[in-house]
Scaffold this motif. Structure first.
Motif, PDB file in Angstrom:
ATOM      1  N   GLU A 248      -7.654  25.183  -7.084  1.00 28.68           N
ATOM      2  CA  GLU A 248      -7.261  24.041  -7.924  1.00 28.68           C
ATOM      3  C   GLU A 248      -5.820  23.631  -7.625  1.00 28.68           C
ATOM      4  N   THR A 249      -4.963  24.620  -7.414  1.00 31.02           N
ATOM      5  CA  THR A 249      -3.560  24.341  -7.116  1.00 31.02           C
ATOM      6  C   THR A 249      -3.425  23.638  -5.765  1.00 31.02           C
ATOM      7  N   VAL A 250      -4.148  24.139  -4.780  1.00 26.94           N
ATOM      8  CA  VAL A 250      -4.122  23.499  -3.461  1.00 26.94           C
ATOM      9  C   VAL A 250      -4.640  22.069  -3.565  1.00 26.94           C
ATOM     10  N   LEU A 251      -5.660  21.859  -4.372  1.00 26.77           N
ATOM     11  CA  LEU A 251      -6.211  20.520  -4.550  1.00 26.77           C
ATOM     12  C   LEU A 251      -5.187  19.580  -5.184  1.00 26.77           C
ATOM     13  N   GLN A 252      -4.368  20.099  -6.112  1.00 19.94           N
ATOM     14  CA  GLN A 252      -3.303  19.284  -6.708  1.00 19.94           C
ATOM     15  C   GLN A 252      -2.296  18.844  -5.652  1.00 19.94           C
ATOM     16  N   LEU A 253      -2.075  19.694  -4.672  1.00 18.26           N
ATOM     17  CA  LEU A 253      -1.083  19.396  -3.645  1.00 18.26           C
ATOM     18  C   LEU A 253      -1.634  18.545  -2.506  1.00 18.26           C
ATOM     19  N   PHE A 254      -2.946  18.391  -2.453  1.00 16.12           N
ATOM     20  CA  PHE A 254      -3.560  17.613  -1.381  1.00 16.12           C
ATOM     21  C   PHE A 254      -3.182  16.143  -1.536  1.00 16.12           C
ATOM     22  N   PRO A 255      -2.656  15.532  -0.496  1.00 15.81           N
ATOM     23  CA  PRO A 255      -2.167  14.146  -0.591  1.00 15.81           C
ATOM     24  C   PRO A 255      -3.286  13.108  -0.465  1.00 15.81           C
ATOM     25  N   LEU A 256      -4.144  13.019  -1.469  1.00 19.64           N
ATOM     26  CA  LEU A 256      -5.289  12.119  -1.425  1.00 19.64           C
ATOM     27  C   LEU A 256      -4.873  10.656  -1.299  1.00 19.64           C
ATOM     28  N   GLU A 257      -3.872  10.244  -2.086  1.00 20.20           N
ATOM     29  CA  GLU A 257      -3.430   8.846  -2.025  1.00 20.20           C
ATOM     30  C   GLU A 257      -2.918   8.502  -0.625  1.00 20.20           C
ATOM     31  N   GLU A 258      -2.224   9.448  -0.015  1.00 23.35           N
ATOM     32  CA  GLU A 258      -1.702   9.221   1.324  1.00 23.35           C
ATOM     33  C   GLU A 258      -2.834   9.116   2.348  1.00 23.35           C
ATOM     34  N   MET A 259      -3.897   9.887   2.159  1.00 20.67           N
ATOM     35  CA  MET A 259      -5.048   9.816   3.054  1.00 20.67           C
ATOM     36  C   MET A 259      -5.730   8.450   2.938  1.00 20.67           C
TER      37      MET A 259
ATOM     38  N   PHE B 257      -4.212   5.732   2.116  1.00 20.87           N
ATOM     39  CA  PHE B 257      -3.284   4.824   2.789  1.00 20.87           C
ATOM     40  C   PHE B 257      -3.548   4.818   4.295  1.00 20.87           C
ATOM     41  N   LEU B 258      -3.682   6.007   4.879  1.00 19.58           N
ATOM     42  CA  LEU B 258      -3.933   6.095   6.320  1.00 19.58           C
ATOM     43  C   LEU B 258      -5.245   5.415   6.695  1.00 19.58           C
ATOM     44  N   SER B 259      -6.245   5.543   5.840  1.00 19.92           N
ATOM     45  CA  SER B 259      -7.516   4.874   6.092  1.00 19.92           C
ATOM     46  C   SER B 259      -7.338   3.362   6.065  1.00 19.92           C
ATOM     47  N   ASN B 260      -6.567   2.882   5.101  1.00 22.24           N
ATOM     48  CA  ASN B 260      -6.309   1.437   5.013  1.00 22.24           C
ATOM     49  C   ASN B 260      -5.497   0.940   6.204  1.00 22.24           C
ATOM     50  N   VAL B 261      -4.541   1.741   6.657  1.00 20.71           N
ATOM     51  CA  VAL B 261      -3.753   1.363   7.834  1.00 20.71           C
ATOM     52  C   VAL B 261      -4.686   1.240   9.044  1.00 20.71           C
ATOM     53  N   GLY B 262      -5.609   2.183   9.175  1.00 21.69           N
ATOM     54  CA  GLY B 262      -6.561   2.123  10.278  1.00 21.69           C
ATOM     55  C   GLY B 262      -7.389   0.850  10.251  1.00 21.69           C
ATOM     56  N   LYS B 263      -7.795   0.442   9.065  1.00 19.67           N
ATOM     57  CA  LYS B 263      -8.566  -0.814   8.947  1.00 19.67           C
ATOM     58  C   LYS B 263      -7.722  -2.022   9.326  1.00 19.67           C
ATOM     59  N   ILE B 264      -6.467  -2.028   8.878  1.00 20.78           N
ATOM     60  CA  ILE B 264      -5.590  -3.178   9.143  1.00 20.78           C
ATOM     61  C   ILE B 264      -5.289  -3.337  10.624  1.00 20.78           C
ATOM     62  N   ILE B 265      -5.059  -2.216  11.288  1.00 24.81           N
ATOM     63  CA  ILE B 265      -4.716  -2.314  12.716  1.00 24.81           C
ATOM     64  C   ILE B 265      -5.938  -2.228  13.620  1.00 24.81           C
ATOM     65  N   GLY B 266      -7.124  -2.133  13.001  1.00 21.78           N
ATOM     66  CA  GLY B 266      -8.364  -2.158  13.769  1.00 21.78           C
ATOM     67  C   GLY B 266      -8.704  -0.860  14.464  1.00 21.78           C
ATOM     68  N   LYS B 267      -8.238   0.268  13.921  1.00 21.34           N
ATOM     69  CA  LYS B 267      -8.529   1.571  14.536  1.00 21.34           C
ATOM     70  C   LYS B 267      -9.473   2.402  13.713  1.00 21.34           C
TER      71      LYS B 267
ATOM     72  N   LEU C   6       0.826  -1.204   0.000  1.00 22.35           N
ATOM     73  CA  LEU C   6       0.000   0.000   0.000  1.00 22.35           C
ATOM     74  C   LEU C   6       0.865   1.260   0.000  1.00 22.35           C
ATOM     75  N   ALA C   7       1.914   1.266   0.790  1.00 27.88           N
ATOM     76  CA  ALA C   7       2.792   2.428   0.874  1.00 27.88           C
ATOM     77  C   ALA C   7       3.459   2.712  -0.462  1.00 27.88           C
ATOM     78  N   THR C   8       3.881   1.664  -1.150  1.00 30.15           N
ATOM     79  CA  THR C   8       4.525   1.832  -2.452  1.00 30.15           C
ATOM     80  C   THR C   8       3.579   2.482  -3.447  1.00 30.15           C
ATOM     81  N   ARG C   9       2.316   2.090  -3.418  1.00 27.43           N
ATOM     82  CA  ARG C   9       1.317   2.656  -4.344  1.00 27.43           C
ATOM     83  C   ARG C   9       0.832   4.030  -3.903  1.00 27.43           C
ATOM     84  N   SER C  10       0.842   4.295  -2.615  1.00 26.73           N
ATOM     85  CA  SER C  10       0.135   5.449  -2.083  1.00 26.73           C
ATOM     86  C   SER C  10       0.929   6.742  -2.013  1.00 26.73           C
ATOM     87  N   PHE C  11       2.182   6.675  -1.713  1.00 30.11           N
ATOM     88  CA  PHE C  11       2.938   7.898  -1.490  1.00 30.11           C
ATOM     89  C   PHE C  11       3.369   8.504  -2.827  1.00 30.11           C
ATOM     90  N   GLN C  12       2.485   9.358  -3.379  1.00 27.96           N
ATOM     91  CA  GLN C  12       2.687   9.927  -4.700  1.00 27.96           C
ATOM     92  C   GLN C  12       2.877  11.445  -4.688  1.00 27.96           C
TER      93      GLN C  12
END
Length: 106
Positions: free
Chosen positions: A82-93, A95-105, A15-21
């Motif tokens: 629009e520029t701020v939206l380009q900089l928003f780390p959606l993929e990373e968010m 990832f954090l959601s998936n981490v929460g699911k994996i660790i049960g939080k 997930l980290a490899t795919r997410s941190f873009q």
């Protein structure tokens, strides 16, 4: 239990490899990162920079008449957002959601 933890670690690494873009390591091997924005041309880049500066000036002093006198064009808030939206780390968010699911939080 250990097998589940190993499996979870493997999933997290994938997930980290795919997410941190959003941030890319700087090519000079420093500890800095680069975030990129997409613009059509230098005119759009210049307009973006100008609007950001105008917005900051107005934020410091909303009564500043010099901006209105020099340039009657309104601030292109849409371009700034629009520029701020380009900089928003959606993929990373995601990832954090998936981490929460994996660790049960989540």
């Amino acid at each position: 239990m250990e097998t589940t933890e190993i499996r979870n670690l493997e999933v997290l690494k994938k997930l980290a490899t795919r997410s941190f873009q959003t941030l890319k390591p700087a090519p000079d091997n420093s500890k800095a990162y680069i975030a990129q924005i997409k613009v059509s041309n230098y005119v759009e880049l210049g307009g973006l920079i100008t609007d950001l500066l105008k917005l900051c000036i107005l934020g410091l002093d909303p009564e500043t008449p010099k901006i209105a006198e020099k340039n009657n064009e309104p601030i292109n808030v849409g371009l700034i957002l629009e520029t701020v939206l380009q900089l928003f780390p959606l993929e990373e968010m995601e990832f954090l959601s998936n981490v929460g699911k994996i660790i049960g939080k989540d």
